[in-house]
Design a protein around this motif. Structure first.
Motif, mmCIF file in Angstrom:
data_model
loop_
_atom_site.group_PDB
_atom_site.id
_atom_site.type_symbol
_atom_site.label_atom_id
_atom_site.label_comp_id
_atom_site.label_asym_id
_atom_site.label_seq_id
_atom_site.Cartn_x
_atom_site.Cartn_y
_atom_site.Cartn_z
ATOM 1 N N MET A 1 42.860 30.215 37.080
ATOM 2 C CA MET A 1 41.896 29.398 37.770
ATOM 3 C C MET A 1 42.020 29.554 39.262
ATOM 4 O O MET A 1 41.074 29.422 39.976
ATOM 5 C CB MET A 1 42.025 27.977 37.264
ATOM 6 N N GLY A 2 43.218 29.884 39.746
ATOM 7 C CA GLY A 2 43.418 30.059 41.175
ATOM 8 C C GLY A 2 43.373 31.522 41.566
ATOM 9 O O GLY A 2 42.878 32.367 40.843
ATOM 10 N N GLY A 3 43.933 31.791 42.738
ATOM 11 C CA GLY A 3 43.989 33.161 43.215
ATOM 12 C C GLY A 3 45.146 33.917 42.597
ATOM 13 O O GLY A 3 44.986 35.005 42.059
ATOM 14 N N LEU A 4 46.315 33.320 42.663
ATOM 15 C CA LEU A 4 47.535 33.906 42.103
ATOM 16 C C LEU A 4 48.381 32.802 41.508
ATOM 17 O O LEU A 4 48.364 31.671 41.991
ATOM 18 C CB LEU A 4 48.397 34.549 43.201
ATOM 19 N N THR A 5 49.124 33.126 40.493
ATOM 20 C CA THR A 5 50.175 32.252 39.986
ATOM 21 C C THR A 5 51.454 33.073 40.012
ATOM 22 O O THR A 5 51.484 34.182 39.477
ATOM 23 C CB THR A 5 49.901 31.784 38.541
ATOM 24 N N ILE A 6 52.459 32.537 40.674
ATOM 25 C CA ILE A 6 53.751 33.203 40.755
ATOM 26 C C ILE A 6 54.720 32.371 39.924
ATOM 27 O O ILE A 6 54.871 31.175 40.147
ATOM 28 C CB ILE A 6 54.228 33.311 42.212
ATOM 29 N N LEU A 7 55.349 33.001 38.950
ATOM 30 C CA LEU A 7 56.172 32.290 37.982
ATOM 31 C C LEU A 7 57.590 32.848 37.970
ATOM 32 O O LEU A 7 57.794 34.054 37.849
ATOM 33 C CB LEU A 7 55.566 32.429 36.583
ATOM 34 N N LEU A 8 58.549 31.950 38.126
ATOM 35 C CA LEU A 8 59.948 32.286 37.918
ATOM 36 C C LEU A 8 60.356 31.562 36.651
ATOM 37 O O LEU A 8 60.256 30.344 36.567
ATOM 38 C CB LEU A 8 60.807 31.823 39.098
ATOM 39 N N GLY A 96 28.558 33.856 43.654
ATOM 40 C CA GLY A 96 29.460 33.049 44.465
ATOM 41 C C GLY A 96 29.477 31.612 43.962
ATOM 42 O O GLY A 96 28.482 31.117 43.434
ATOM 43 N N VAL A 97 30.619 30.950 44.129
ATOM 44 C CA VAL A 97 30.758 29.549 43.721
ATOM 45 C C VAL A 97 31.842 28.923 44.593
ATOM 46 O O VAL A 97 32.811 29.588 44.962
ATOM 47 C CB VAL A 97 31.114 29.437 42.211
ATOM 48 N N SER A 98 31.669 27.654 44.934
ATOM 49 C CA SER A 98 32.730 26.991 45.702
ATOM 50 C C SER A 98 33.923 26.760 44.778
ATOM 51 O O SER A 98 33.757 26.554 43.568
ATOM 52 C CB SER A 98 32.251 25.665 46.295
ATOM 53 N N TYR A 99 35.092 26.831 45.360
ATOM 54 C CA TYR A 99 36.301 26.631 44.560
ATOM 55 C C TYR A 99 36.294 25.254 43.915
ATOM 56 O O TYR A 99 36.672 25.109 42.756
ATOM 57 C CB TYR A 99 37.535 26.828 45.439
ATOM 58 N N ARG A 100 35.830 24.230 44.635
ATOM 59 C CA ARG A 100 35.750 22.869 44.085
ATOM 60 C C ARG A 100 34.857 22.836 42.851
ATOM 61 O O ARG A 100 35.231 22.285 41.821
ATOM 62 C CB ARG A 100 35.214 21.904 45.141
ATOM 63 N N GLU A 101 33.667 23.453 42.942
ATOM 64 C CA GLU A 101 32.728 23.469 41.808
ATOM 65 C C GLU A 101 33.347 24.197 40.612
ATOM 66 O O GLU A 101 33.214 23.769 39.476
ATOM 67 C CB GLU A 101 31.432 24.139 42.230
ATOM 68 N N TYR A 102 34.030 25.297 40.896
ATOM 69 C CA TYR A 102 34.663 26.078 39.833
ATOM 70 C C TYR A 102 35.718 25.252 39.107
ATOM 71 O O TYR A 102 35.752 25.199 37.883
ATOM 72 C CB TYR A 102 35.273 27.350 40.429
ATOM 73 N N ILE A 103 36.578 24.581 39.868
ATOM 74 C CA ILE A 103 37.634 23.751 39.282
ATOM 75 C C ILE A 103 37.029 22.593 38.492
ATOM 76 O O ILE A 103 37.486 22.272 37.393
ATOM 77 C CB ILE A 103 38.589 23.226 40.376
ATOM 78 N N MET A 104 35.976 21.977 39.020
ATOM 79 C CA MET A 104 35.335 20.868 38.303
ATOM 80 C C MET A 104 34.772 21.344 36.961
ATOM 81 O O MET A 104 34.886 20.641 35.958
ATOM 82 C CB MET A 104 34.246 20.239 39.174
ATOM 83 N N ILE A 106 35.914 23.815 35.139
ATOM 84 C CA ILE A 106 37.039 24.066 34.241
ATOM 85 C C ILE A 106 37.531 22.762 33.619
ATOM 86 O O ILE A 106 37.728 22.678 32.410
ATOM 87 C CB ILE A 106 38.194 24.772 34.982
ATOM 88 N N PHE A 107 37.717 21.743 34.446
ATOM 89 C CA PHE A 107 38.231 20.485 33.912
ATOM 90 C C PHE A 107 37.209 19.778 33.029
ATOM 91 O O PHE A 107 37.574 19.089 32.083
ATOM 92 C CB PHE A 107 38.720 19.566 35.034
ATOM 93 N N LYS A 108 35.936 19.987 33.307
ATOM 94 C CA LYS A 108 34.900 19.388 32.466
ATOM 95 C C LYS A 108 34.839 20.089 31.105
ATOM 96 O O LYS A 108 34.753 19.449 30.064
ATOM 97 C CB LYS A 108 33.539 19.480 33.167
ATOM 98 N N LYS A 109 34.900 21.426 31.114
ATOM 99 C CA LYS A 109 34.796 22.199 29.875
ATOM 100 C C LYS A 109 36.132 22.302 29.153
ATOM 101 O O LYS A 109 36.206 22.362 27.941
ATOM 102 C CB LYS A 109 34.269 23.601 30.178
ATOM 103 N N GLY A 110 37.219 22.372 29.900
ATOM 104 C CA GLY A 110 38.533 22.555 29.311
ATOM 105 C C GLY A 110 39.007 23.993 29.444
ATOM 106 O O GLY A 110 38.228 24.893 29.713
ATOM 107 N N PHE A 111 40.297 24.170 29.273
ATOM 108 C CA PHE A 111 40.909 25.492 29.375
ATOM 109 C C PHE A 111 40.779 26.195 28.032
ATOM 110 O O PHE A 111 41.571 25.992 27.134
ATOM 111 C CB PHE A 111 42.393 25.363 29.744
ATOM 112 N N ASP A 112 39.764 27.009 27.895
ATOM 113 C CA ASP A 112 39.535 27.691 26.631
ATOM 114 C C ASP A 112 39.026 29.090 26.912
ATOM 115 O O ASP A 112 37.836 29.296 27.115
ATOM 116 C CB ASP A 112 38.535 26.905 25.778
#
Length: 133
Positions: A1-8, A96-104, A106-112
């Protein structure tokens, strides 16, 4: 959902990626960081870099520790393919889409799955009509 996820992560296997419809374990490498390209980089790179569907699993007998850092743009930034990566031969593949709209969304539809980023793809017959985003 973001730009990068860095995981340790520790040595308890828990991260899986989906490839060709199957979930595969990501091998633990001592001291290594796992870097996931996020949807925003897929859009910015006009599809050159692909985000990947992933999930964390629970081990039935062992606890694990993971540390994730999520990197993304400011909520009001419009994320779209970089103009330097588009031209007549390589038209924009995403709206193009605003990051806020994109995140909204995702949370409305769910992570699928990856339907969120795929929903922003420009239709092939629109490329000739679509200007640079």
């Amino acid at each position: 959902m973001g730009g990068l996820t860095i995981l340790l992560h520790d040595q308890i296997p828990a991260l899986q990626i989906r490839k060709d419809g199957e979930w595969l374990d990501v091998q633990c490498v001592p001291g290594a960081l796992v870097v996931n390209v996020g949807d925003q980089l897929e859009i910015l790179s006009n599809g050159k870099y692909k985000s990947i569907e992933h999930r964390g699993m629970v081990h039935k007998d062992r606890s694990r520790m993971s540390w994730a850092v999520f990197c993304g743009p400011s909520p009001d930034i419009v994320v779209s393919p970089r103009t330097e990566l588009t031209d007549e031969k390589h038209p924009p593949l995403y709206q193009g889409v605003s990051y806020r709209e994109y995140i909204m969304k995702i949370f409305k539809k769910g992570f699928d799955g990856k339907g969120h980023v795929h929903g922003l793809k420009v239709q092939a017959d629109c490329h000739s009509k679509q200007g640079s985003i």
